[in-house]
Design an enzyme around this catalytic site. Structure first.
Site, PDB file in Angstrom:
ATOM      1  N   SER A  15     -42.237 -53.323  -3.531  1.00  0.00           N
ATOM      2  CA  SER A  15     -41.355 -54.222  -2.789  1.00  0.00           C
ATOM      3  C   SER A  15     -42.052 -54.688  -1.515  1.00  0.00           C
ATOM      4  CB  SER A  15     -40.060 -53.513  -2.404  1.00  0.00           C
ATOM      5  OG  SER A  15     -40.245 -52.698  -1.249  1.00  0.00           O
ATOM      6  N   ASP A  16     -41.714 -55.887  -1.054  1.00  0.00           N
ATOM      7  CA  ASP A  16     -42.168 -56.266   0.279  1.00  0.00           C
ATOM      8  C   ASP A  16     -41.421 -55.402   1.298  1.00  0.00           C
ATOM      9  OD1 ASP A  16     -43.597 -57.566   2.263  1.00  0.00           O
ATOM     10  OD2 ASP A  16     -43.264 -59.546   1.410  1.00  0.00           O
ATOM     11  N   CYS A  17     -41.900 -55.414   2.520  1.00  0.00           N
ATOM     12  CA  CYS A  17     -41.455 -54.424   3.500  1.00  0.00           C
ATOM     13  C   CYS A  17     -40.055 -54.730   4.030  1.00  0.00           C
ATOM     14  CB  CYS A  17     -42.467 -54.327   4.622  1.00  0.00           C
ATOM     15  SG  CYS A  17     -44.086 -53.819   4.000  1.00  0.00           S
TER      16      CYS A  17
END
Length: 690
Positions: A246-248
Site C-alpha cells: 500500500s502507499d503510505c
C-alpha cells in the site's frame, strides 16, 4: 526466465509456519519488528531509488526520471539501475551490521514511478517517464531489470536478487495531489487498457518486478489499495506473481477519506482480502483485531506473510552464500557510476529552438551573463526522491568552469513574486545591468522541485495551477530582453511549460529537465559545442493552459500527442541537433507472432548525417490505424532506437516492435487486431494492410 521461487517459497512457508498469528500480523507492516526466537532481524521495507539511492546520505544522483525519459536510451537507464542496485546493496551491507534496518536502509525499493504524465499540471509528473505508455513501459522495464539483477533479456545474473523494484502507483493516478486521499479517478475501459494500465502490463510481462504499490485514490469507485478489479487485472491478465504494497497511509484513507469503510479494522480486512500484502502506514496494526472480529481469516494472513518472506529469502537475507553480501562501500559514487550519470545528463537536454547562435564560440572575448532563479540552484539538479551527491555542478558553475571569457551572474528574481520581500525591483535592475555588460545571456527560468512535486504547501497542493511562467519571471525576462543582448533561454522544469514568448524572442531555447548532479556540466558542454544535443521531449509542450482539459477529468480526449488535435508549441519527440539527418529506405520486415493474428513486422531505415558534426539521432517509429471502427490515437509510438552517426556517414537503424504494435484497444477495453495502417518515421511513411 526469472528467479526460481520454488525453494525460496518453501523456506518462507516453513519459517512462517513457526510464527504465531500475532507474529505473522506484525510482519505485514512496513516496519516489521524482529522475531528473535526465530532469528528474524527487524526489517524496514520502505526505501526509495527513483534516480539514485535516496534519503540515506551520499549517493550518485542521476537525472530525474523525466530527464532519463528524454534520452530515449533504455540501455543506459538499465546501466543506471544496476548502479543504483549496487550502491543500495553497499549501504544495506553496512546498515545490517547494526542488527537490522531502519527506514531508507533496506533493498526493497519503491521505484519506478510508471504513471502516465497525462497533464502537465500534475506536480509529480517529473517522477515519471512521460506521457506515452510504450516509452514508459520500455524505460520502466529497463529500470526493473537493472536494479533487480537481471540481464536485458530478463535472465537472473545470480541465484539471488540484487534488490526489489516496485512499480507505482497502481493505478490511474496523476493528481490532483491536494485531493488524492479521497479522489475517485474515473476512466473508461478503453482509457484504462490503452493508457493507464499499459505500462504496468508491459513491465510485468517484460521484467517481472517483485512488487507493485497501490495508489492513494479510488479508481472507478474502488480504493486502489483494496481493489479486487485492479488486483484481478494485475494477476489474471498481466501475470503478476509478486507482492503488493500500500502507499503510505492509503489504507487508513479507505475509512478516513474515501469513507468506503468506517474503521481501520474494516479497511485492513478489505485490503488484505483483495490482495494487499504489505502496509505502509499504521492500518495493519489492527489486523489481529480484524481477525478476531471475523473480517479476515488466518490463511489470508499466512499467505501474505509467505509472499513477503519469499521476497526476503529471494534477496538472500537469510543466506550465507549471497554474492551481493560482498559489495563494499566503494561502489557508492564510483567513477563508473558517475560516467553513467554524465552520459544520461548529456543525452537528456533537449534543444527546442536554435537560429544558429548555438553552439557558442568559446572565445576569450565572449562575455556571458547567466541570469535567473534556476541558474545557480542546486535543487534543480536533484529533483525529488533524491540522495545527496558528493559533488555537483549547477548551471552557472558549469558555464563558469567552461567559459574562457568573462561570466556574470545575477539571480534576477525569485521563482515567484514576493519571495524576498521588496527586493524584486533591485534584482531586476541587477539582471538588466548584467545583460548590458554581456554579449549573450543564458536565461535560466522555470521551476524547481519546491514548486512542483508531491502533496505539499506550494502550488495547488503540489500541482501547478497553470503552465505559464510565474509572473516574476515573465517580468524578469522582459527586463532582460529590453537590454538588447541576444538571449538563449534555458527552461528548467520537470514538466511542460508555456514558452511562446521565449520561442518568439530568444535566439535559442533549451529544455533542462532536472538533470542530476552533473546537469550544469552537461548543459555547458552543449552550449559550447563539446556535446551535440540529442534529447527528445517525452511530453507535449502546449501553448497555454487554455488548451488543456479540466485537470480532474481522466478522459484521454484532448490529452497528450496521441489525442490532442491542436498545434502544440513543441510536440512529443521534438528535439534539434547541431547537425542534420536524412532518413531513407524505410522497410518493413514481416514476422510471425502478432497478437490475435495481427500484422507484425520489424523495421529498418537508413539514417545519414548530412551535416559537419558527429551526432546521435533518436529514431521514432509511429503507426496510425486508418480504418478502425472506434477511437484510435492520432498516432502512437511503436518503436524507437538511438543511433550514433558520424558526419557524412550513413547507418542502418533497426527498430523492433511488440506483437501488439498493430492492434488497438476498443471501447470495451479489448485488444483488437487492426487492418490498414500508416507507418511513419520522420518524413517517411509506409502504407500497410493486413
Amino acid at each position: 526466465m526469472d528467479f526460481d521461487n520454488t525453494g525460496f517459497e518453501a523456506a518462507a512457508r516453513e519459517l512462517v509456519g513457526k510464527m504465531t498469528l500475532a507474529e505473522k500480523c506484525s510482519q505485514l507492516k512496513y516496519n516489521a519488528p524482529a522475531i528473535e526466537r526465530l532469528g528474524i532481524p527487524a526489517y524496514n521495507w520502505w526505501n526509495e531509488a527513483l534516480h539514485g539511492v535516496a534519503r540515506t546520505g551520499v549517493a550518485t544522483v542521476f537525472p530525474q526520471a523525466i530527464a532519463s525519459a528524454s534520452t530515449f536510451d533504455d540501455d543506459t537507464l538499465y546501466e543506471e539501475a544496476r548502479a543504483i542496485g549496487y550502491e543500495g546493496r553497499a549501504k544495506y551491507n553496512e546498515y545490517r551490521s547494526l542488527g537490522g534496518t531502519e527506514i531508507y536502509q533496506g533493498i526493497t525499493y519503491w521505484s519506478p514511478n510508471i504513471n502516465i504524465f497525462r497533464d502537465p499540471r500534475w506536480g509529480r509528473g517529473h517522477e515519471t517517464y512521460g506521457e506515452d505508455p510504450y516509452l514508459t513501459g520500455r524505460m520502466g522495464a529497463a529500470f526493473v531489470l537493472g536494479i533487480e539483477g537481471k540481464d536485458r533479456s530478463g535472465n537472473p545474473l545470480s541465484k539471488y536478487k540484487l534488490a526489489d523494484a516496485t512499480l507505482k502507483h497502481y493505478a490511474v493516478h496523476s493528481g490532483p495531489e491536494a485531493d488524492r486521499h479521497g479522489f475517485d479517478a474515473k476512466a473508461t475501459a478503453q482509457d484504462m487498457f490503452e493508457t493507464y494500465l499499459e505500462a504496468f502490463r508491459y513491465c510485468v510481462e517484460k521484467a517481472h518486478p517483485s512488487a507493485v504499490i497501490g495508489a492513494y485514490n479510488r479508481t472507478n469507485g474502488e480504493p486502489c489499495c483494496a481493489s479486487p478489479t485492479l488486483f484481478g487485472i494485475l494477476h489474471e491478465k498481466f501475470g503478476f506473481d509478486g507482492y503488493i504494497v500500500s502507499d503510505c497511509g492509503a489504507i487508513n484513507d479507505i475509512n478516513a477519506h474515501h469513507h468506503v469503510t468506517d474503521s481501520p479494522e474494516k479497511s485492513s480486512a478489505l485490503a488484505i482480502n483483495a490482495g494487499c500484502d504489505l502496509n505502509c502506514g499504521s492500518a495493519y496494526a489492527s489486523m489481529l483485531s480484524a481477525f478476531e472480529s471475523g473480517l479476515v481469516d488466518e490463511e489470508t494472513i499466512t499467505e501474505a506473510c509467505v509472499r513477503l518472506f519469499t521476497a526476503r529469502f529471494r534477496l538472500g537475507m537469510f543466506a550465507d552464500d549471497c554474492e551481493y553480501d560482498k559489495i563494499g562501500y566503494g561502489e557508492v559514487c564510483s567513477s563508473e557510476h558517475k560516467r553513467i550519470c554524465r552520459k544520461l545528463a548529456r543525452e537528456s537536454i533537449v534543444l527546442l529552438e536554435n537560429d544558429g547562435i548555438l553552439p557558442l564560440s568559446n572565445d576569450e572575448r565572449l562575455k556571458i551573463a547567466v541570469i535567473g532563479p534556476a541558474a545557480n540552484d542546486k535543487k534543480v539538479l536533484l529533483g525529488n526522491y533524491n540522495g545527496t551527491p558528493d559533488e555537483y555542478v549547477t548551471i552557472y558553475e558549469g558555464i563558469r568552469r567552461k567559459a574562457r571569457g568573462a561570466v556574470y551572474y545575477s539571480e534576477g528574481s525569485g521563482y515567484f513574486d514576493g519571495e524576498r520581500g521588496d527586493w524584486d525591483e533591485k534584482r531586476y535592475a541587477d539582471a538588466y545591468l548584467a545583460a548590458k555588460r554581456a554579449d549573450v545571456v543564458i536565461m535560466c527560468v522555470g521551476l524547481s522541485p519546491d514548486f512542483e512535486g508531491e502533496e505539499g504547501p506550494f502550488g495547488y497542493g503540489g500541482d501547478k495551477r497553470d503552465i505559464e511562467l510565474p509572473a516574476s519571471q515573465r517580468e524578469l525576462y522582459e527586463r532582460v530582453l529590453a537590454a538588447g543582448t541576444p538571449i538563449i533561454t534555458v527552461n528548467v522544469s520537470g514538466s511542460a511549460m508555456a514558452l511562446g514568448r521565449q520561442s518568439e524572442t530568444s535566439r535559442a531555447v533549451l529544455q533542462f529537465f532536472y538533470g542530476g548532479q552533473y546537469g550544469g556540466e552537461a548543459l555547458a558542454e552543449i552550449l559550447f559545442g563539446e556535446t551535440n544535443p540529442s534529447g527528445r521531449l517525452p511530453v507535449t509542450f502546449y501553448r497555454s493552459t487554455d488548451e488543456l482539459p479540466p485537470f480532474e477529468d481522466y478522459s484521454m480526449e484532448g490529452r497528450t500527442y496521441k489525442f490532442y488535435e491542436g498545434e502544440p508549441l513543441y510536440p512529443f519527440g521534438h528535439g534539434l541537433s547541431y547537425t542534420t539527418f536524412e532518413y531513407s529506405c524505410l522497410t518493413a520486415h514481416e514476422k510471425d507472432g502478432g497478437t490475435d493474428g495481427a500484422y507484425s513486422a520489424d523495421f529498418t531505415l537508413d539514417v545519414k548525417n548530412t551535416g559537419e558534426r558527429d551526432g546521435d539521432e533518436v529514431v521514432l517509429l509511429y503507426v496510425h490505424e486508418t480504418d478502425a471502427e472506434c477511437r484510435v490515437p492520432i498516432k502512437k509510438l511503436i518503436g524507437f532506437c538511438r543511433v550514433s552517426v558520424g558526419a557524412g556517414e550513413t547507418v542502418t537503424a533497426a527498430i523492433k516492435t511488440e506483437p501488439d504494435a498493430f492492434c488497438h484497444v476498443n471501447e470495451a477495453g479489448e485488444t483488437v487486431a487492426g487492418h490498414t495502417f500508416e507507418v511513419m518515421c520522420g518524413n517517411l511513411s509506409l502504407n500497410i494492410q493486413r
